[in-house]
Design an enzyme around this catalytic site. Structure first.
Site, PDB file in Angstrom:
ATOM      1  N   ASP A 113       0.849  -1.187   0.000  1.00  0.00           N
ATOM      2  CA  ASP A 113       0.000   0.000   0.000  1.00  0.00           C
ATOM      3  C   ASP A 113       0.888   1.241   0.000  1.00  0.00           C
ATOM      4  O   ASP A 113       1.709   1.426   0.884  1.00  0.00           O
ATOM      5  CB  ASP A 113      -0.860  -0.035   1.266  1.00  0.00           C
ATOM      6  CG  ASP A 113      -1.759   1.181   1.389  1.00  0.00           C
ATOM      7  OD1 ASP A 113      -2.911   1.112   0.930  1.00  0.00           O
ATOM      8  OD2 ASP A 113      -1.309   2.206   1.943  1.00  0.00           O
ATOM      9  N   TYR A 154       3.199   9.649   0.061  1.00  0.00           N
ATOM     10  CA  TYR A 154       4.220   8.987   0.888  1.00  0.00           C
ATOM     11  C   TYR A 154       5.642   9.082   0.323  1.00  0.00           C
ATOM     12  O   TYR A 154       6.601   8.894   1.052  1.00  0.00           O
ATOM     13  CB  TYR A 154       3.906   7.489   1.068  1.00  0.00           C
ATOM     14  CG  TYR A 154       2.583   7.155   1.701  1.00  0.00           C
ATOM     15  CD1 TYR A 154       1.858   8.099   2.422  1.00  0.00           C
ATOM     16  CD2 TYR A 154       2.053   5.878   1.578  1.00  0.00           C
ATOM     17  CE1 TYR A 154       0.636   7.779   2.995  1.00  0.00           C
ATOM     18  CE2 TYR A 154       0.836   5.547   2.151  1.00  0.00           C
ATOM     19  CZ  TYR A 154       0.122   6.500   2.855  1.00  0.00           C
ATOM     20  OH  TYR A 154      -1.073   6.163   3.415  1.00  0.00           O
ATOM     21  N   LYS A 213      -2.860   5.941  -3.801  1.00  0.00           N
ATOM     22  CA  LYS A 213      -3.932   6.864  -3.421  1.00  0.00           C
ATOM     23  C   LYS A 213      -3.781   8.232  -4.089  1.00  0.00           C
ATOM     24  O   LYS A 213      -2.674   8.698  -4.329  1.00  0.00           O
ATOM     25  CB  LYS A 213      -3.951   7.043  -1.896  1.00  0.00           C
ATOM     26  CG  LYS A 213      -3.983   5.735  -1.138  1.00  0.00           C
ATOM     27  CD  LYS A 213      -4.082   5.935   0.357  1.00  0.00           C
ATOM     28  CE  LYS A 213      -3.745   4.659   1.090  1.00  0.00           C
ATOM     29  NZ  LYS A 213      -2.299   4.430   1.176  1.00  0.00           N
ATOM     30  N   HIS A 240      -7.643   9.491  -1.086  1.00  0.00           N
ATOM     31  CA  HIS A 240      -6.935   9.453   0.193  1.00  0.00           C
ATOM     32  C   HIS A 240      -7.743  10.028   1.368  1.00  0.00           C
ATOM     33  O   HIS A 240      -7.789   9.445   2.452  1.00  0.00           O
ATOM     34  CB  HIS A 240      -5.605  10.214   0.051  1.00  0.00           C
ATOM     35  CG  HIS A 240      -4.536   9.740   0.977  1.00  0.00           C
ATOM     36  ND1 HIS A 240      -3.198   9.764   0.658  1.00  0.00           N
ATOM     37  CD2 HIS A 240      -4.589   9.224   2.226  1.00  0.00           C
ATOM     38  CE1 HIS A 240      -2.484   9.292   1.678  1.00  0.00           C
ATOM     39  NE2 HIS A 240      -3.317   8.959   2.632  1.00  0.00           N
TER      40      HIS A 240
END
Length: 291
Positions: free
Chosen positions: A21, A26, A56, A89
């Site tokens: 994920d 990120y 996301k 998200h």
């Protein structure tokens, strides 16, 4: 940095993990993409199809016309032709072109759910993602999407653990055929907002001791038995291994009852998505009272 992330992913694949994920926010899409190529090259897996990859859509790309380009950018970073799952998200948009966290209070914008969801559906129709879903959505916000969706969300990824069991949301998702996936199944210790309260919970420690398991294993087994998808994050090979050792034993009905009776409170308040300029002035509005 990214070398550390790549190494951790390769170790995880070697141990048997198959679901990874990530998110544009990120900064881990590139190392994940590199790790996948390397895993194939060294024969840990035969092809990318053996993996399940989720990414996301960040708030600043949550605008109808920006969804497809954002997904294409993620695919480029990951060096993949398709995702298995693409998620919105957070249920809020922000000023386009700015990738930062936390988002400036004045940059938040109300999401045009209809336009964004339609663009998500287009991404699935184009084969760029096999399924689409959301993250951090309340029952009410899910209901809003379900009211006009031609392709309903496959997944809602939320904070979920024995100290925040999301009973109402679980019932709603079950009734609507949406899979709930848990982030922070162990309380997200080490993150900005996380804490050790789940792993230090006395009741969970007691059950773990009786069973000769770790508290983490109790939490993961509990979520697994509830039919919840689980996301665990670790850079430690021993913990990665022990987090997988939850399939050949089970919790007793008594254990489950004790866990179900744990006093509940949300850890990730979503405070970073609240702004006096709107669209959410309070955490109550963000979660629609599901606090």
């Amino acid at each position: 940095g990214s070398q550390l992330t790549k190494t951790a992913i390769l170790q995880a694949i070697e141990l048997g993990y198959r679901h990874f994920d990530t998110a544009s926010l990120y900064g881990t899409e590139q190392p994940l993409g590199e790790a996948i190529l390397e895993a194939i090259a060294v024969g840990l897996i035969k092809s990318r199809d053996e993996l399940f990859i989720t990414s996301k859509l960040w708030c600043s790309d949550a605008h109808g016309e920006l969804v497809l380009p954002a997904l294409q950018r993620s695919l480029k970073n990951l060096r993949l032709e398709y995702l298995d799952l693409y998620l919105i998200h957070w249920p809020v948009s922000s000023k386009p072109g700015i990738y930062e966290f936390p988002i400036k209070r004045e940059d938040f914008l109300a999401m045009d759910f209809k336009a964004v969801w339609k663009a998500m559906e287009d991404c699935q129709r184009l084969g760029l993602t096999k399924s689409i879903g959301v993250s951090n959505f309340s029952c009410k916000k899910l209901g809003d999407i379900l009211a006009f969706a031609k392709i309903p969300p496959a997944v809602n990824q939320v904070e979920l653990n024995p100290l925040w069991q999301q009973k109402k949301l679980r019932e709603f998702c079950k009734a609507n055929g949406i899979l709930l996936t848990a982030y922070a199944p162990l309380g997200a210790q080490g993150t900005i907002w996380g804490s050790n309260r789940v792993l230090e919970c006395e009741l969970l420690k007691e059950i773990a001791k009786q069973k000769g398991k770790t508290v983490a294993q109790i939490c993961l087994r509990w979520a697994y038995e509830q039919g919840i998808g689980i996301l665990v994050k670790s850079f430690n090979k021993d913990r990665m291994k022990s987090n997988l050792e939850i399939f050949n034993w089970s919790l007793s009905q008594e254990d489950v009852k004790k866990i179900n009776d744990i006093p509940q409170s949300r850890l990730c308040s979503g405070q970073d998505y609240i702004s006096k300029y709107g669209p959410f002035n309070t955490t109550q509005e963000l979660w629609d009272g599901e606090i």
